[in-house]
Enzyme design. Structure first.
Site, PDB file in Angstrom:
ATOM      1  N   TYR A   8       0.788  -1.013  -0.142  1.00 22.02           N
ATOM      2  CA  TYR A   8       0.293  -0.479  -0.073  1.00 22.02           C
ATOM      3  C   TYR A   8       1.002   1.444   0.072  1.00 22.02           C
ATOM      4  O   TYR A   8       2.041   1.427   0.440  1.00 22.02           O
ATOM      5  CB  TYR A   8      -0.432  -0.057   1.573  1.00 22.02           C
ATOM      6  CG  TYR A   8      -1.874   1.312   1.213  1.00 22.02           C
ATOM      7  CD1 TYR A   8      -3.233   1.049   0.060  1.00 22.02           C
ATOM      8  CD2 TYR A   8      -2.370   2.318   2.471  1.00 22.02           C
ATOM      9  CE1 TYR A   8      -3.663   2.246   0.269  1.00 22.02           C
ATOM     10  CE2 TYR A   8      -2.814   2.888   1.648  1.00 22.02           C
ATOM     11  CZ  TYR A   8      -4.144   3.002   1.126  1.00 22.02           C
ATOM     12  OH  TYR A   8      -4.860   4.150   1.209  1.00 22.02           O
ATOM     13  N   ARG A  14      -6.924   3.489   3.083  1.00 24.39           N
ATOM     14  CA  ARG A  14      -7.368   1.522   2.678  1.00 24.39           C
ATOM     15  C   ARG A  14      -6.570   0.584   3.544  1.00 24.39           C
ATOM     16  O   ARG A  14      -7.348  -0.454   3.235  1.00 24.39           O
ATOM     17  CB  ARG A  14      -7.972   1.988   0.940  1.00 24.39           C
ATOM     18  CG  ARG A  14      -9.073   1.912   1.103  1.00 24.39           C
ATOM     19  CD  ARG A  14      -9.618   2.523  -0.297  1.00 24.39           C
ATOM     20  NE  ARG A  14     -10.594   2.611  -0.461  1.00 24.39           N
ATOM     21  CZ  ARG A  14     -12.111   2.558  -0.303  1.00 24.39           C
ATOM     22  NH1 ARG A  14     -11.860   1.084   0.061  1.00 24.39           N
ATOM     23  NH2 ARG A  14     -13.146   3.004  -1.025  1.00 24.39           N
ATOM     24  N   TRP A 104     -10.815  13.256  -2.351  1.00 25.98           N
ATOM     25  CA  TRP A 104     -10.011  13.095  -1.291  1.00 25.98           C
ATOM     26  C   TRP A 104      -9.152  13.891  -2.754  1.00 25.98           C
ATOM     27  O   TRP A 104      -7.715  14.365  -1.439  1.00 25.98           O
ATOM     28  CB  TRP A 104      -9.020  11.342  -1.086  1.00 25.98           C
ATOM     29  CG  TRP A 104      -9.884  10.697  -0.248  1.00 25.98           C
ATOM     30  CD1 TRP A 104     -10.642   9.364  -1.073  1.00 25.98           C
ATOM     31  CD2 TRP A 104      -9.999  10.307   0.698  1.00 25.98           C
ATOM     32  NE1 TRP A 104     -11.189   8.738   0.010  1.00 25.98           N
ATOM     33  CE2 TRP A 104     -11.280   9.351   1.050  1.00 25.98           C
ATOM     34  CE3 TRP A 104      -9.126  11.125   1.797  1.00 25.98           C
ATOM     35  CZ2 TRP A 104     -11.365   8.759   2.596  1.00 25.98           C
ATOM     36  CZ3 TRP A 104      -9.292  10.932   3.088  1.00 25.98           C
ATOM     37  CH2 TRP A 104     -10.236   9.592   3.635  1.00 25.98           C
TER      38      TRP A 104
END
Ligand SMILES: N[C@@H](CCC(=O)N[C@@H](CS)C(=O)NCC(=O)O)C(=O)O
Length: 194
Positions: A8, A14, A104
């Site tokens: 990530y 997330r 975002w």
């Protein structure tokens, strides 16, 4: 025990629900953090071109909530009955819908406006679901409690105080963070936060 590598970006977002779930179960995982500058080269090698993914024994699996549900099942965090599982999944999906709609990449002003307009519906639903109970569903924590905490931390980093009028939801976040294995993860995770 399989080998697990979480891939990530270098932020919570997330990926953090998966880091919570690995940590809760004391499952060793490699926490690979991709710098944004390296992403364009990596993206074509990732199924569907999005993160997070988890590599399990060398095979890549995508979609954070599919992976989250797999880890939550192992940990007994999906609800104690089939009907509780519906309630847990409904919470996860509702929070995820909101997370997906949050602007975002837009300006700070747009984020604040979105939150002012849209968050009361989410927060009222969550607070009503929680009632006076310690956890959203049943008499023990589920991964819906964890997901609320990790997502709320992301929103909070952009719109501080967004849930200040919902003390029961804030107290739930504190309860999640006080679970010893989660507290240990929070203590050792990189300080960069989003
Ligand atoms: N539904 C997917 C959404 C994944 C997603 O939107 N990932 C974003 C970061 S949070 C991403 O990879 N963005 C980079 C890109 O799309 O190139 C999941 O939950 O895994």
């Amino acid at each position: 025990m399989p080998s697990y590598k979480l891939i990530y970006f270098n932020l919570e977002g997330r990926g953090e629900i998966l880091r919570y779930l690995f940590s809760y179960s004391n499952i060793d995982f490699e926490d690979r953090r991709v710098e944004f500058a390296d992403w364009p080269a990596l993206k074509p090698t990732i199924p569907y071109g999005q993160l997070p993914v988890v590599e399990i024994d060398g095979v890549i699996y995508n979609q954070s909530l599919a992976i989250g549900r797999y880890l939550a099942k192992k940990a007994g965090l999906t609800g104690k009955s089939e009907l509780d599982e519906i309630r847990v999944d409904a919470l996860i999906d509702t929070i995820d819908d909101f997370f997906s709609k949050f602007p975002w990449m837009d300006t700070e002003k747009a984020k604040k406006e979105f939150m002012e307009k849209s968050s009361p519906q989410l927060l009222a639903y969550l607070e009503k679901t929680l009632g006076n109970n310690p956890w959203f569903v049943g008499d023990s924590a589920t991964w819906a409690d964890f997901f609320w905490d990790t997502c709320a931390d992301s929103f909070e980093s952009y719109v501080p105080g967004f849930a200040k009028d919902y003390p029961k939801l804030l107290a739930l976040k504190e309860r999640v963070k006080a679970i010893p294995t989660i507290a240990a993860w929070i203590k050792k995770r990189p300080k960069k936060s989003q």
